[in-house]
Design an enzyme around this catalytic site. Structure first.
Site, PDB file in Angstrom:
ATOM      1  N   THR A 226       1.113   7.179  -1.253  1.00  0.00           N
ATOM      2  CA  THR A 226       1.661   8.425  -1.770  1.00  0.00           C
ATOM      3  C   THR A 226       0.888   8.822  -3.017  1.00  0.00           C
ATOM      4  O   THR A 226       0.675   8.006  -3.912  1.00  0.00           O
ATOM      5  CB  THR A 226       3.156   8.233  -2.095  1.00  0.00           C
ATOM      6  OG1 THR A 226       3.816   7.808  -0.889  1.00  0.00           O
ATOM      7  CG2 THR A 226       3.797   9.506  -2.599  1.00  0.00           C
TER       8      THR A 226
ATOM      9  N   ASN B 184      10.680   3.721  -1.366  1.00  0.00           N
ATOM     10  CA  ASN B 184      10.544   2.543  -0.512  1.00  0.00           C
ATOM     11  C   ASN B 184      11.171   1.303  -1.133  1.00  0.00           C
ATOM     12  O   ASN B 184      10.809   0.175  -0.809  1.00  0.00           O
ATOM     13  CB  ASN B 184       9.067   2.288  -0.173  1.00  0.00           C
ATOM     14  CG  ASN B 184       8.551   3.274   0.841  1.00  0.00           C
ATOM     15  OD1 ASN B 184       9.327   3.921   1.540  1.00  0.00           O
ATOM     16  ND2 ASN B 184       7.250   3.410   0.925  1.00  0.00           N
TER      17      ASN B 184
ATOM     18  N   ARG C 191       0.781  -1.241   0.000  1.00  0.00           N
ATOM     19  CA  ARG C 191       0.000   0.000   0.000  1.00  0.00           C
ATOM     20  C   ARG C 191       0.814   1.294   0.000  1.00  0.00           C
ATOM     21  O   ARG C 191       0.247   2.371   0.101  1.00  0.00           O
ATOM     22  CB  ARG C 191      -1.005   0.031   1.151  1.00  0.00           C
ATOM     23  CG  ARG C 191      -2.018  -1.078   1.065  1.00  0.00           C
ATOM     24  CD  ARG C 191      -3.235  -0.830   1.874  1.00  0.00           C
ATOM     25  NE  ARG C 191      -2.955  -0.749   3.292  1.00  0.00           N
ATOM     26  CZ  ARG C 191      -3.884  -0.493   4.199  1.00  0.00           C
ATOM     27  NH1 ARG C 191      -5.125  -0.289   3.836  1.00  0.00           N
ATOM     28  NH2 ARG C 191      -3.569  -0.457   5.483  1.00  0.00           N
ATOM     29  N   ASP C 192       2.130   1.203  -0.141  1.00  0.00           N
ATOM     30  CA  ASP C 192       2.931   2.427  -0.300  1.00  0.00           C
ATOM     31  C   ASP C 192       4.152   2.122  -1.154  1.00  0.00           C
ATOM     32  O   ASP C 192       5.268   2.551  -0.838  1.00  0.00           O
ATOM     33  CB  ASP C 192       3.330   3.003   1.056  1.00  0.00           C
ATOM     34  CG  ASP C 192       3.798   4.464   0.953  1.00  0.00           C
ATOM     35  OD1 ASP C 192       3.448   5.141  -0.044  1.00  0.00           O
ATOM     36  OD2 ASP C 192       4.495   4.927   1.873  1.00  0.00           O
ATOM     37  N   LEU C 193       3.929   1.387  -2.230  1.00  0.00           N
ATOM     38  CA  LEU C 193       5.033   1.094  -3.148  1.00  0.00           C
ATOM     39  C   LEU C 193       5.394   2.367  -3.897  1.00  0.00           C
ATOM     40  O   LEU C 193       4.534   3.016  -4.495  1.00  0.00           O
ATOM     41  CB  LEU C 193       4.635  -0.002  -4.142  1.00  0.00           C
ATOM     42  CG  LEU C 193       4.453  -1.393  -3.545  1.00  0.00           C
ATOM     43  CD1 LEU C 193       3.832  -2.330  -4.576  1.00  0.00           C
ATOM     44  CD2 LEU C 193       5.775  -1.944  -3.050  1.00  0.00           C
TER      45      LEU C 193
END
Length: 192
Positions: free
Chosen positions: A142, A112, A106-108
């Site tokens: 993001t 990261n 959920r935040d690739l």
């Protein structure tokens, strides 16, 4: 002497606790493209000869070559396709390992993805990750990498949202462009 990375928090939060749980569950996958959890706990932490009291911490495998983001945006042209393909396949292997374990990141994003001593990518920062238990409804991630259904505040499939983010990462790798300002019909790149 072995070097590790540490993530230190003032107090435990739901995201921090979930990250520990996710990293522990991924440890058994032993995927070389996911940063490994070494240890976690709470207590006094010594940082540069200063004692920080009552902190929560995660000790992680150290990736000495920094974020993939730094390398891409230093060259300002994107990687040639043959190199982007090699990097992207390794990122896919890491994400596939997460998805097989029932975990959505959920935040690739480029920031990261760390690089180890051999410049292999490693997924990191599982603070927004969760177990895929059906439709998700919380907006996390993001903006430039978020799937349209997240931005429209409708229930979404976390795995499909990760796949959308992977597409944006591929755009980043090949074109050195950020991708979308926002993945909505108002964004000029969205229709492409």
């Amino acid at each position: 002497r072995k070097i590790y990375a540490a993530k230190i928090m003032k107090k435990s939060t739901d995201f921090f606790d979930k990250e520990i749980e996710i990293l522990k569950s991924l440890k058994s996958a032993n995927n070389p493209f996911i940063v490994n959890l070494i240890d976690n706990g709470a207590g006094n932490v010594v940082l540069k000869d200063k004692v920080l009291e009552n902190k929560q911490y995660i000790v992680l495998e150290y990736a000495p070559k920094s974020e993939l983001f730094h390398y891409l945006f230093c060259c300002k042209t994107g990687f040639p396709e043959k190199y982007a393909k090699v990097i992207f396949v390794k990122i896919l292997r890491g994400v596939l390992s997460c998805h097989k374990a029932g975990i959505c990141h959920r935040d690739l994003k480029m920031q990261n993805i760390l690089l180890d001593e051999n410049y292999n990518p490693k997924l990191c920062d599982f603070g927004f990750a969760t177990f895929n238990t059906g439709k998700l409804s919380d907006y996390l991630g993001t903006l430039n990498y978020a799937a349209p259904e997240i931005l429209s505040s409708t229930p979404y499939d976390g795995i499909k949202a990760d796949i959308f983010s992977l597409g944006v990462i591929l755009i980043n790798l090949v074109t050195c462009k950020i991708g979308f300002g926002e993945a909505t019909k108002k964004d000029p790149y969205y229709r492409y």
